[in-house]
Design a protein around this motif. Sequence first.
Motif, PDB file in Angstrom:
ATOM      1  N   GLN A  72     -14.617 -26.606  43.017  1.00  0.00           N
ATOM      2  CA  GLN A  72     -15.748 -25.711  42.837  1.00  0.00           C
ATOM      3  C   GLN A  72     -15.529 -24.362  43.525  1.00  0.00           C
ATOM      4  O   GLN A  72     -15.929 -23.318  43.002  1.00  0.00           O
ATOM      5  N   GLY A  73     -14.885 -24.358  44.677  1.00  0.00           N
ATOM      6  CA  GLY A  73     -14.604 -23.107  45.367  1.00  0.00           C
ATOM      7  C   GLY A  73     -13.709 -22.198  44.547  1.00  0.00           C
ATOM      8  O   GLY A  73     -13.828 -20.961  44.607  1.00  0.00           O
ATOM      9  N   ALA A  74     -12.794 -22.789  43.762  1.00  0.00           N
ATOM     10  CA  ALA A  74     -11.917 -21.990  42.902  1.00  0.00           C
ATOM     11  C   ALA A  74     -12.720 -21.277  41.824  1.00  0.00           C
ATOM     12  O   ALA A  74     -12.459 -20.116  41.500  1.00  0.00           O
ATOM     13  N   PHE A  75     -13.725 -21.961  41.268  1.00  0.00           N
ATOM     14  CA  PHE A  75     -14.550 -21.326  40.235  1.00  0.00           C
ATOM     15  C   PHE A  75     -15.408 -20.218  40.834  1.00  0.00           C
ATOM     16  O   PHE A  75     -15.674 -19.197  40.181  1.00  0.00           O
ATOM     17  N   VAL A  76     -15.852 -20.420  42.074  1.00  0.00           N
ATOM     18  CA  VAL A  76     -16.564 -19.350  42.774  1.00  0.00           C
ATOM     19  C   VAL A  76     -15.651 -18.133  42.909  1.00  0.00           C
ATOM     20  O   VAL A  76     -16.068 -16.989  42.669  1.00  0.00           O
ATOM     21  N   GLY A  77     -14.391 -18.372  43.272  1.00  0.00           N
ATOM     22  CA  GLY A  77     -13.430 -17.282  43.405  1.00  0.00           C
ATOM     23  C   GLY A  77     -13.147 -16.586  42.086  1.00  0.00           C
ATOM     24  O   GLY A  77     -12.988 -15.357  42.033  1.00  0.00           O
ATOM     25  N   ILE A  78     -13.065 -17.342  40.993  1.00  0.00           N
ATOM     26  CA  ILE A  78     -12.826 -16.739  39.678  1.00  0.00           C
ATOM     27  C   ILE A  78     -13.978 -15.806  39.311  1.00  0.00           C
ATOM     28  O   ILE A  78     -13.752 -14.679  38.823  1.00  0.00           O
ATOM     29  N   GLY A  79     -15.205 -16.258  39.546  1.00  0.00           N
ATOM     30  CA  GLY A  79     -16.347 -15.390  39.275  1.00  0.00           C
ATOM     31  C   GLY A  79     -16.338 -14.149  40.139  1.00  0.00           C
ATOM     32  O   GLY A  79     -16.611 -13.033  39.664  1.00  0.00           O
TER      33      GLY A  79
END
Length: 621
Positions: A72-79
């Motif tokens: 989930q942290g990776a998707f936060v970073g992508i956004g």
Amino acid sequence: RHTISDASADVRVTVDKRKWLVAPAFIIVGAVPFVVSDPVTTSGLAKGIYIVLAALGLNLVLGLADMPSLSQGAFVGIGAFSVALLESRAGWSPLPATLAGVALAGLAGTAVGAGAIRLRGAALAAATWIFAWLVAFTLGAFPNVFGGSQGIVVPESTIDVAVFNASFRLTPAAHFELALILVAAALLAFRRIARSTTGFALTAFREGPSAAAAIGADSVRLQLGVFAASAAIGGLAGALAVQLDGVADPTGYGPLLSVSLFVAVMLGGAGTLWGPILGAAVLGLIPQLASALGSAVGAAPERFEPLLAGVLLLLALVLGRGGLAHILAAARDRFLVRSPDAERARPVRSSPSAATAVGRVASDQNAPVLEARSIQKRFGGVAALDDVSLTVNAGEAHALIGPNGSGKTTCLRVLAGAISADEGRVFLGDRDITMLPTTSRLAAGLARTLQRTEVFPDMTVLEHAMLGAAVHREHAGAIKTLLATPNSRSETARAEENAKAVLTMANLEWATDRPASRLSSGDQRMLMIAMASASSPKVLLLDEPSAGMSRAYVDLLREMLERLLATGVSLLLVEHNLRLVGSVADSVTVLDAGKVFAEGSPDEIARSPEVREIYLGSSTL
């Protein structure tokens, strides 16, 4: 005619009176920026609420679908980096950049989910954890693109409103209010999804994959959908948080963020409404606790933060899915007085009025509704089914009997599509369904119960029946459920009416709000049949429905089967209780060593010396 007031009324029904106490709490929290004049403090609180939003997104995957995602942290970073790059280098305005960040995170979630849903448990967690590291390595490996140690400075966020010819700056206070509104919306969305057909199906796959597959729930589509939605919510949190911070720092979106979000959901209570908020609040106390420990021993506080995070992770794993929310709920229930109706006993007999119609009109008698033609099925060198043919006529109860190992359950599994036949054809009416999967056969009108008792412990009796009734729904998707479209609401009402009618047939109307885990084994068997019957099948395949039942429950089962037959449903039952077969079945097929040994009426089969020799012995029907 459906109006906005109708939708508001539905929301008021969905949210009970106790939940309305939450509204004043949100109003009070929303007043914090007006009380706290320090923008730094307000900014820190707003960023914390965005973290809560990301945790609520993770709760969809971890709580509803039981998929231990560590990405989930990776998707936060992508956004976050999507917004930073589009605004700083492409000159995009905040709103389209935010939408693009959400879309990119959702697409990434779809790609990761497509591979992750094929895995289970630790393997799934490892795969998503690897993705989190890949994103972190990518952000650090290309400093010219992602800013390196300096990060990417994001321009001050302003929103242009052409209608008023004005611009609005997103201050820390504005971000605080926006974050709070999004968290409230995420809570409402989670609650609505959890109590919808989508949520029931996800819960069913979590608690009983085989039974969920038997009622036609599409696990791949649902799990992929919640994974993509979870990633999109994480991307939204990152896209807005980076505009609040004013800089996108690659070190802020490493694997540790994914672990922190995972711990927050597990510690608070995966699958609960308020668990992620509770867990995130506890995690937010780590810096203060580390500072206190550092002051006490004269060491740097940063040395204690990983230690405290590890302790919380261990605590989350020990507590299990329920987390702190389960402990608090148990403490609350300990002090609440239970309703006198909560523990009422089940009726011994159902009333005559319980024979409520399921909604299917009887077909022409003696017309074949299900046919198996020359079915062959081998497992290695063993022929489980050898040239088996049988016919079930409309409105008929057909029994399939034989000694253990004769191929009865295998035959039902082939007919239901759970396994494929090596040779032969299966017809439902005039339609060849040989190549159709289980879900398509169920939609066509062929339902099945399992041999073993398998219900979903955390789901109520009514939710089981609602899940069965969802087979023919056209407006039960997650989007339509969230938007509460008129078609979705009216269809839900009809499905609930049908589900309650079937529960009345099964003499379970007294237990609609009771979790299935609190039913007796006999009632759980009845519930399995009710759930399959709620799909309004043309043919119902029953695998040893009376297994483990007392004589009283067998009588209730016989009554239910007679009611189903009266509505036009045809039955094919594998059964060892020969008295039940004799009282319900119109025709009987005897299997022996995978072959059809005899066919006829119950009386003809009972009088056959050959059948007695291989199976019945001295028993009579």
